[in-house]
Write a protein that holds these residues in place. Structure first.
Motif, PDB file in Angstrom:
ATOM      1  N   SER A   1       0.047   8.463  -5.325  1.00 21.19           N
ATOM      2  CA  SER A   1      -0.595   7.873  -6.471  1.00 21.19           C
ATOM      3  C   SER A   1       0.388   7.495  -7.754  1.00 21.19           C
ATOM      4  O   SER A   1       0.232   6.489  -8.416  1.00 21.19           O
ATOM      5  CB  SER A   1      -1.878   8.477  -6.786  1.00 21.19           C
ATOM      6  OG  SER A   1      -2.727   8.687  -5.915  1.00 21.19           O
TER       7      SER A   1
ATOM      8  N   THR B   1      -4.642  -0.911  -7.702  1.00 19.55           N
ATOM      9  CA  THR B   1      -5.968  -0.381  -7.512  1.00 19.55           C
ATOM     10  C   THR B   1      -5.860   0.879  -6.361  1.00 19.55           C
ATOM     11  O   THR B   1      -4.874   1.485  -6.113  1.00 19.55           O
ATOM     12  CB  THR B   1      -6.769  -1.633  -6.740  1.00 19.55           C
ATOM     13  OG1 THR B   1      -8.203  -1.233  -6.653  1.00 19.55           O
ATOM     14  CG2 THR B   1      -6.133  -1.830  -5.380  1.00 19.55           C
ATOM     15  N   ARG B   2      -7.037   1.299  -6.032  1.00 16.69           N
ATOM     16  CA  ARG B   2      -7.230   2.452  -4.954  1.00 16.69           C
ATOM     17  C   ARG B   2      -8.366   2.217  -3.891  1.00 16.69           C
ATOM     18  O   ARG B   2      -8.943   1.648  -4.305  1.00 16.69           O
ATOM     19  CB  ARG B   2      -7.337   3.521  -5.750  1.00 16.69           C
ATOM     20  CG  ARG B   2      -8.764   3.482  -6.448  1.00 16.69           C
ATOM     21  CD  ARG B   2      -9.018   4.957  -7.347  1.00 16.69           C
ATOM     22  NE  ARG B   2     -10.313   5.130  -7.892  1.00 16.69           N
ATOM     23  CZ  ARG B   2     -10.832   6.268  -8.418  1.00 16.69           C
ATOM     24  NH1 ARG B   2      -9.905   7.287  -8.587  1.00 16.69           N
ATOM     25  NH2 ARG B   2     -11.986   6.249  -8.767  1.00 16.69           N
TER      26      ARG B   2
ATOM     27  N   SER C   1      -2.045  -0.998  -3.786  1.00 13.75           N
ATOM     28  CA  SER C   1      -3.442  -0.250  -3.377  1.00 13.75           C
ATOM     29  C   SER C   1      -2.849   1.284  -3.126  1.00 13.75           C
ATOM     30  O   SER C   1      -1.964   1.408  -2.011  1.00 13.75           O
ATOM     31  CB  SER C   1      -4.130  -0.719  -2.339  1.00 13.75           C
ATOM     32  OG  SER C   1      -5.274   0.164  -2.148  1.00 13.75           O
ATOM     33  N   ASP C   2      -3.571   2.185  -3.524  1.00 15.65           N
ATOM     34  CA  ASP C   2      -3.213   3.741  -3.149  1.00 15.65           C
ATOM     35  C   ASP C   2      -4.199   3.826  -2.231  1.00 15.65           C
ATOM     36  O   ASP C   2      -5.321   3.957  -2.625  1.00 15.65           O
ATOM     37  CB  ASP C   2      -3.630   4.577  -4.519  1.00 15.65           C
ATOM     38  CG  ASP C   2      -3.659   6.079  -4.127  1.00 15.65           C
ATOM     39  OD1 ASP C   2      -3.165   6.429  -3.111  1.00 15.65           O
ATOM     40  OD2 ASP C   2      -3.829   6.754  -5.384  1.00 15.65           O
ATOM     41  N   ARG C   3      -3.634   3.832  -0.942  1.00 11.98           N
ATOM     42  CA  ARG C   3      -4.415   4.171   0.149  1.00 11.98           C
ATOM     43  C   ARG C   3      -4.966   2.798   0.735  1.00 11.98           C
ATOM     44  O   ARG C   3      -5.219   1.910  -0.085  1.00 11.98           O
ATOM     45  CB  ARG C   3      -5.530   5.071   0.431  1.00 11.98           C
ATOM     46  CG  ARG C   3      -4.766   6.817  -0.172  1.00 11.98           C
ATOM     47  CD  ARG C   3      -5.887   7.643   0.481  1.00 11.98           C
ATOM     48  NE  ARG C   3      -5.541   8.757   0.306  1.00 11.98           N
ATOM     49  CZ  ARG C   3      -4.583   9.659   1.111  1.00 11.98           C
ATOM     50  NH1 ARG C   3      -4.126   8.868   2.200  1.00 11.98           N
ATOM     51  NH2 ARG C   3      -4.409  10.947   0.734  1.00 11.98           N
TER      52      ARG C   3
ATOM     53  N   THR D   1       0.889  -1.363   0.186  1.00 12.27           N
ATOM     54  CA  THR D   1       0.072   0.053   0.171  1.00 12.27           C
ATOM     55  C   THR D   1       0.895   1.447  -0.014  1.00 12.27           C
ATOM     56  O   THR D   1       1.831   1.342   0.450  1.00 12.27           O
ATOM     57  CB  THR D   1      -0.802   0.144   1.125  1.00 12.27           C
ATOM     58  OG1 THR D   1      -0.195  -0.014   2.559  1.00 12.27           O
ATOM     59  CG2 THR D   1      -1.923  -0.999   1.131  1.00 12.27           C
TER      60      THR D   1
END
Length: 203
Positions: free
Chosen positions: A14, A34-35, A91-93, A4
């Motif tokens: 990002s 993903t995000r 994952s973005d966040r 992450t």
């Protein structure tokens, strides 16, 4: 491996998440990028609810429930199936953002965030990159983006300053999985460091 990226708005996380995915593809791997909030159809619908509109649209408690619901759907429909296939998920966040933005910034609700996480999510990342940057620079970058979702940015600089301090404290709390990265440098240099640390973690 579940990786992450975290950081305040405008930190460049990002961009770095995307660059890492590109680099891993160049190595012959097939990562999932993903995000959050989002990443699955249901979670993307919730994203529109929580990231747009007036800053006071939702109470902190309601936000925590919405973000947890989005994360549960994301986990069920994308993250866990991809990990079960042996793929790397980037994952973005993820939950650390909820610990900060809802658990810290809008009241002392960290215990509530953690309890919901324990009940409904029950997964931490294997590796988290915290892209650290001066809050004034980050906010300026975030405001300059076209089509940005500005609800949290509209809370202003004091929130960004509080979030930076909170993220650094979180990195110390979960030290084994966190890597703090200086995001003020050239993006290519930052990406190089992140790739090296990822390859080291992958063994």
């Amino acid at each position: 491996m579940f990786i992450t990226f975290e950081g305040i708005d405008g930190s460049g996380k990002s961009t770095q998440a995307r660059l890492l995915a590109d680099s891993l593809r160049g190595l012959g791997l097939d990562p999932v990028l993903t995000r959050e909030p989002g990443g699955s159809p249901g979670a993307e619908e919730i994203r529109a609810l929580v990231l747009q509109g007036d800053p006071d649209r939702w109470s902190a408690e309601t936000e925590i429930l919405l973000f947890t619901a989005a994360r549960r759907d994301h986990l069920e429909r994308l993250i866990e199936p991809a990990l079960a296939q042996g793929r790397i998920v980037i994952s973005d966040r993820f939950a650390d953002s909820t610990r900060m933005y809802q658990g810290l910034s809008r009241g002392d609700l960290r215990d509530l965030v953690d309890e919901l996480h324990r009940l409904m999510i029950r997964r931490e990342p294997d590796l988290t990159f915290l892209i650290d940057i001066d809050p004034e620079i980050g906010l300026s970058r975030a405001k300059g983006r076209r089509g940005h979702e500005e609800r949290f940015e509209d809370f202003g600089l004091p929130l960004q300053q509080k979030m930076r301090a909170g993220f650094l404290a979180l990195a110390a709390e979960f030290a084994p999985r966190f890597r703090v990265i200086d995001g003020a440098r050239d993006p290519a240099e930052v990406a190089q460091d992140i790739l090296a640390l990822t390859r080291e973690a992958l063994g």
